[in-house]
Design a protein around this motif. Sequence first.
Motif, PDB file in Angstrom:
ATOM      1  N   LYS A   1       0.827  -1.207   0.000  1.00 53.73           N
ATOM      2  CA  LYS A   1       0.000   0.000   0.000  1.00 53.73           C
ATOM      3  C   LYS A   1       0.864   1.261   0.000  1.00 53.73           C
ATOM      4  O   LYS A   1       0.652   2.175  -0.799  1.00 53.73           O
ATOM      5  CB  LYS A   1      -0.925  -0.018   1.221  1.00 53.73           C
ATOM      6  N   PHE A   2       1.877   1.313   0.879  1.00 56.87           N
ATOM      7  CA  PHE A   2       2.687   2.535   0.902  1.00 56.87           C
ATOM      8  C   PHE A   2       3.639   2.590  -0.295  1.00 56.87           C
ATOM      9  O   PHE A   2       3.980   3.674  -0.778  1.00 56.87           O
ATOM     10  CB  PHE A   2       3.419   2.722   2.234  1.00 56.87           C
ATOM     11  N   TYR A   3       4.049   1.430  -0.811  1.00 58.51           N
ATOM     12  CA  TYR A   3       4.941   1.423  -1.971  1.00 58.51           C
ATOM     13  C   TYR A   3       4.229   1.984  -3.199  1.00 58.51           C
ATOM     14  O   TYR A   3       4.794   2.805  -3.937  1.00 58.51           O
ATOM     15  CB  TYR A   3       5.427  -0.003  -2.229  1.00 58.51           C
TER      16      TYR A   3
ATOM     17  N   ALA B   1       1.509   3.884  -3.107  1.00 62.30           N
ATOM     18  CA  ALA B   1       1.109   5.272  -2.845  1.00 62.30           C
ATOM     19  C   ALA B   1       2.222   6.242  -3.210  1.00 62.30           C
ATOM     20  O   ALA B   1       1.966   7.357  -3.685  1.00 62.30           O
ATOM     21  CB  ALA B   1       0.730   5.429  -1.371  1.00 62.30           C
TER      22      ALA B   1
ATOM     23  N   THR C   1      10.058   6.332   2.267  1.00 61.64           N
ATOM     24  CA  THR C   1       9.605   4.956   2.055  1.00 61.64           C
ATOM     25  C   THR C   1      10.686   3.966   2.478  1.00 61.64           C
ATOM     26  O   THR C   1      10.375   2.886   2.996  1.00 61.64           O
ATOM     27  CB  THR C   1       9.211   4.721   0.587  1.00 61.64           C
TER      28      THR C   1
ATOM     29  N   ARG D   1      10.313   3.491   6.049  1.00 60.61           N
ATOM     30  CA  ARG D   1       9.168   2.613   6.339  1.00 60.61           C
ATOM     31  C   ARG D   1       9.543   1.149   6.153  1.00 60.61           C
ATOM     32  O   ARG D   1       9.165   0.295   6.959  1.00 60.61           O
ATOM     33  CB  ARG D   1       7.984   2.981   5.438  1.00 60.61           C
TER      34      ARG D   1
ATOM     35  N   SER E   1      -1.195  10.720   0.124  1.00 61.79           N
ATOM     36  CA  SER E   1      -1.604   9.322   0.299  1.00 61.79           C
ATOM     37  C   SER E   1      -0.639   8.586   1.218  1.00 61.79           C
ATOM     38  O   SER E   1      -1.045   7.789   2.077  1.00 61.79           O
ATOM     39  CB  SER E   1      -1.675   8.631  -1.065  1.00 61.79           C
ATOM     40  N   LEU E   2       0.656   8.853   1.070  1.00 60.36           N
ATOM     41  CA  LEU E   2       1.652   8.223   1.928  1.00 60.36           C
ATOM     42  C   LEU E   2       1.515   8.705   3.369  1.00 60.36           C
ATOM     43  O   LEU E   2       1.576   7.911   4.314  1.00 60.36           O
ATOM     44  CB  LEU E   2       3.054   8.546   1.399  1.00 60.36           C
TER      45      LEU E   2
ATOM     46  N   GLN F   1      -1.047   7.052   5.729  1.00 63.03           N
ATOM     47  CA  GLN F   1      -0.843   5.667   6.173  1.00 63.03           C
ATOM     48  C   GLN F   1       0.011   5.666   7.443  1.00 63.03           C
ATOM     49  O   GLN F   1       1.227   5.596   7.405  1.00 63.03           O
ATOM     50  CB  GLN F   1      -0.184   4.859   5.053  1.00 63.03           C
TER      51      GLN F   1
ATOM     52  N   THR G   1       2.327   2.065   8.973  1.00 60.83           N
ATOM     53  CA  THR G   1       3.697   1.684   8.613  1.00 60.83           C
ATOM     54  C   THR G   1       4.705   2.808   8.830  1.00 60.83           C
ATOM     55  O   THR G   1       5.889   2.630   8.541  1.00 60.83           O
ATOM     56  CB  THR G   1       3.758   1.249   7.138  1.00 60.83           C
ATOM     57  N   ALA G   2       4.257   3.962   9.320  1.00 52.92           N
ATOM     58  CA  ALA G   2       5.171   5.085   9.519  1.00 52.92           C
ATOM     59  C   ALA G   2       6.063   4.847  10.732  1.00 52.92           C
ATOM     60  O   ALA G   2       5.587   4.410  11.783  1.00 52.92           O
ATOM     61  CB  ALA G   2       4.370   6.376   9.712  1.00 52.92           C
TER      62      ALA G   2
END
Length: 403
Positions: free
Chosen positions: A30-32, A34, A139, A142, A201-202, A205, A208-209
């Motif tokens: 999801k974060f990748y 985003a 990222t 993360r 968007s990142l 989230q 995962t932060a």
Amino acid sequence: MPALTGRIRTPQLQAQSGYQVALRTPGALKFYLAAAPARIGIAMTGLGIVWLVHGSTGSYAVAGAVTGGFAVAEAVGGPQVARLIDRYGQPRMLPITLLLHATAMALLIALTLAAAPLWMLVLAGVLAGGSLPQIGAQTAARWSHVLRGSPVLSSAFALESLGTSLAFLVGPALVGTISALASPVAGSVLATTLLLAGGFSLAAQHRTAPPPAVRIRQQGSDRLLHKRFLALVGATIGIGLFFGSMQVSVTAFAVSRDSASLAGPLYSITSLISLVAGIAYGARQWRTPAHRQYVVAFAILFVTSLPLLLVDNPLALGLALALPGLALAPIQVLASVLVESEVEPAVLTQAFTWLNSGSAAGIAMGAAVAGRAVDTHGSQLGFALAIAATLVATGMAVVVRQR
């Protein structure tokens, strides 16, 4: 959220590639994804400014001055922005930096259209560069947070390298096409829009932060100035010197052989081979310690760069340019792995950002020095400088290995 730790023991996981395991970590895909639009937006921004300023002023000198101010501010200001992000957390600070950057870009567009003086354009470019959030560093932080201790962390950093490489293949082509077919303003607006969309968007989230540094109670967690980390930054500067020297030298070689149109395709050979090598490297788990691999990879880069001194036609140059690409992506992945192991989580975003700044500084210095050398003695001296940079970087890698 708990990190994946220990070795992968089950036959089912052993049958999977490191990429599969990394992307199946809760929240990782999801974060990748985003961050993907933001990566492309960042890759578009610098060239978009060139199109924007030149389109309004008709001067490449003015466009270069504004873009130079942007690049220097990004290299210097990036670690300071990352420090705030480490301290207060991505969900809190990333939206602020995104809004500051969008405001600076809007100011630059408005001043350009209003035919403002050069100093005002450069100042706006500096503000835009200094506020540009380093999405890749965030990222990477993360990945470190959700996979700390996992043997597939190198695969995750290979995914980072792949994402950045693809963004810089797509972004410049996209902004050039939009700016040419629509308007130069449209290119910069699209770049900023993509950065905002991916960045917000990142930031949304939270799961995962990494936790803010103010919550981390570790003695010495704010220290970056130690020998091995400085050596890592030095090695990254060496890679930047290599790239900067190669950009000028490959172009000069093509022009001197009446093949100027081949300069771009020739230079892209190294990047394409590096992309493939990075995918292959990250697909497996390596038993050799990362600091040893780092030295070996730099030694391979040095040896595979030597044929550049012998080329005398574009075909030979194309073959010679393919060889260094085999080592470049593994070097970049290993740099991230080593940074993650050498610095405390409280300053990890800063550390990744310093790698980016070191590379940018090296590219700028390499291009400047090689340009002067090529003007005087031809492209072969430029290639020699690139090879010398790999030798210096290898020395830095040896320092990193002295654990």
